[in-house]
Design a protein around this motif. Sequence first.
Motif, PDB file in Angstrom:
ATOM      1  N   ASP A  74      44.744  38.924  43.959  1.00 43.88           N
ATOM      2  CA  ASP A  74      43.217  38.167  43.941  1.00 43.88           C
ATOM      3  C   ASP A  74      42.466  39.333  44.038  1.00 43.88           C
ATOM      4  O   ASP A  74      42.096  39.248  43.484  1.00 43.88           O
ATOM      5  CB  ASP A  74      43.038  36.617  44.813  1.00 43.88           C
ATOM      6  CG  ASP A  74      43.791  35.279  44.132  1.00 43.88           C
ATOM      7  OD1 ASP A  74      44.056  35.486  43.408  1.00 43.88           O
ATOM      8  OD2 ASP A  74      43.351  34.685  45.455  1.00 43.88           O
ATOM      9  N   CYS A  75      43.028  39.982  45.414  1.00 49.10           N
ATOM     10  CA  CYS A  75      42.379  41.082  46.139  1.00 49.10           C
ATOM     11  C   CYS A  75      42.553  42.497  44.791  1.00 49.10           C
ATOM     12  O   CYS A  75      41.024  43.185  44.276  1.00 49.10           O
ATOM     13  CB  CYS A  75      43.269  41.527  47.452  1.00 49.10           C
ATOM     14  SG  CYS A  75      42.850  40.767  48.912  1.00 49.10           S
ATOM     15  N   LEU A  76      43.396  42.588  44.123  1.00 48.08           N
ATOM     16  CA  LEU A  76      43.596  43.012  42.922  1.00 48.08           C
ATOM     17  C   LEU A  76      42.949  43.713  41.912  1.00 48.08           C
ATOM     18  O   LEU A  76      42.138  44.335  41.328  1.00 48.08           O
ATOM     19  CB  LEU A  76      45.133  43.662  42.325  1.00 48.08           C
ATOM     20  CG  LEU A  76      45.871  44.735  43.237  1.00 48.08           C
ATOM     21  CD1 LEU A  76      47.165  44.479  43.216  1.00 48.08           C
ATOM     22  CD2 LEU A  76      45.483  46.233  43.456  1.00 48.08           C
ATOM     23  N   ARG A  77      42.885  41.858  41.708  1.00 49.05           N
ATOM     24  CA  ARG A  77      42.064  41.396  40.527  1.00 49.05           C
ATOM     25  C   ARG A  77      40.962  42.416  40.549  1.00 49.05           C
ATOM     26  O   ARG A  77      40.081  42.449  39.888  1.00 49.05           O
ATOM     27  CB  ARG A  77      42.115  39.814  39.936  1.00 49.05           C
ATOM     28  CG  ARG A  77      43.752  39.896  39.914  1.00 49.05           C
ATOM     29  CD  ARG A  77      44.334  38.659  39.016  1.00 49.05           C
ATOM     30  NE  ARG A  77      42.574  38.280  37.244  1.00 49.05           N
ATOM     31  CZ  ARG A  77      43.111  37.483  36.639  1.00 49.05           C
ATOM     32  NH1 ARG A  77      43.635  36.035  37.440  1.00 49.05           N
ATOM     33  NH2 ARG A  77      43.046  37.377  35.837  1.00 49.05           N
ATOM     34  N   LYS A  78      40.046  41.965  42.085  1.00 55.94           N
ATOM     35  CA  LYS A  78      38.461  41.838  41.978  1.00 55.94           C
ATOM     36  C   LYS A  78      38.408  43.513  42.074  1.00 55.94           C
ATOM     37  O   LYS A  78      37.729  43.635  41.499  1.00 55.94           O
ATOM     38  CB  LYS A  78      38.571  41.352  43.373  1.00 55.94           C
ATOM     39  CG  LYS A  78      38.135  39.689  42.872  1.00 55.94           C
ATOM     40  CD  LYS A  78      38.127  39.176  44.618  1.00 55.94           C
ATOM     41  CE  LYS A  78      38.215  37.314  44.308  1.00 55.94           C
ATOM     42  NZ  LYS A  78      38.468  36.583  45.537  1.00 55.94           N
ATOM     43  N   TRP A  79      39.550  43.777  42.593  1.00 57.32           N
ATOM     44  CA  TRP A  79      39.346  45.586  42.715  1.00 57.32           C
ATOM     45  C   TRP A  79      38.876  46.345  41.469  1.00 57.32           C
ATOM     46  O   TRP A  79      38.211  47.435  41.252  1.00 57.32           O
ATOM     47  CB  TRP A  79      40.063  46.442  43.676  1.00 57.32           C
ATOM     48  CG  TRP A  79      40.165  47.215  43.929  1.00 57.32           C
ATOM     49  CD1 TRP A  79      39.346  47.941  44.725  1.00 57.32           C
ATOM     50  CD2 TRP A  79      40.996  48.354  43.796  1.00 57.32           C
ATOM     51  NE1 TRP A  79      39.651  49.625  44.604  1.00 57.32           N
ATOM     52  CE2 TRP A  79      40.157  49.906  44.564  1.00 57.32           C
ATOM     53  CE3 TRP A  79      42.314  49.032  42.963  1.00 57.32           C
ATOM     54  CZ2 TRP A  79      41.494  51.083  44.042  1.00 57.32           C
ATOM     55  CZ3 TRP A  79      42.444  49.741  43.195  1.00 57.32           C
ATOM     56  CH2 TRP A  79      42.468  50.896  43.774  1.00 57.32           C
TER      57      TRP A  79
END
Length: 148
Positions: A74-79
């Motif tokens: 989730d964090c990587l996709r947003k970043w």
Amino acid sequence: MPAPPFEVIVKNRAVGSTVRKYPGLFPEGHVFHPPVVKFDFRIDPEDQPIGEDYLWGYGVDVEEFRHTARQCNDCLRKWLEPLDLWDFCLIIGPGPEGDLIINSEISPDCMRLRDRQGNSLDKDLFRQGAGHEHIVSVWSGLVGRLPA
């Protein structure tokens, strides 16, 4: 503390080993909702999938590892937006206090990442035979696109 002998792979789309090892099950690019989390045994030269019961027997809380991997996803996709993260792998292990930590790099070498036009920005460049200069150019451009 040594890294565990397995890696955790998050698949947002069917690609790589998913379409190679399970031909006809999913077309390349198929979107998974929720993302698939799988585990591979790293000692084997081909990183064979390892059954979750073996991981439980090894003392791994599979659900906790899956949860940690999905949070990272989730964090990587947003970043990385607007880029499309197709998959990535992590080494997750227990830290000194017993909590889970990511024990590996996160780089284009351990993921599949596409731009809006579907161009590879990742390890597939090498696998597709791209030259050194092209890979360095694409990866340098990728670094320049990422938010601080």
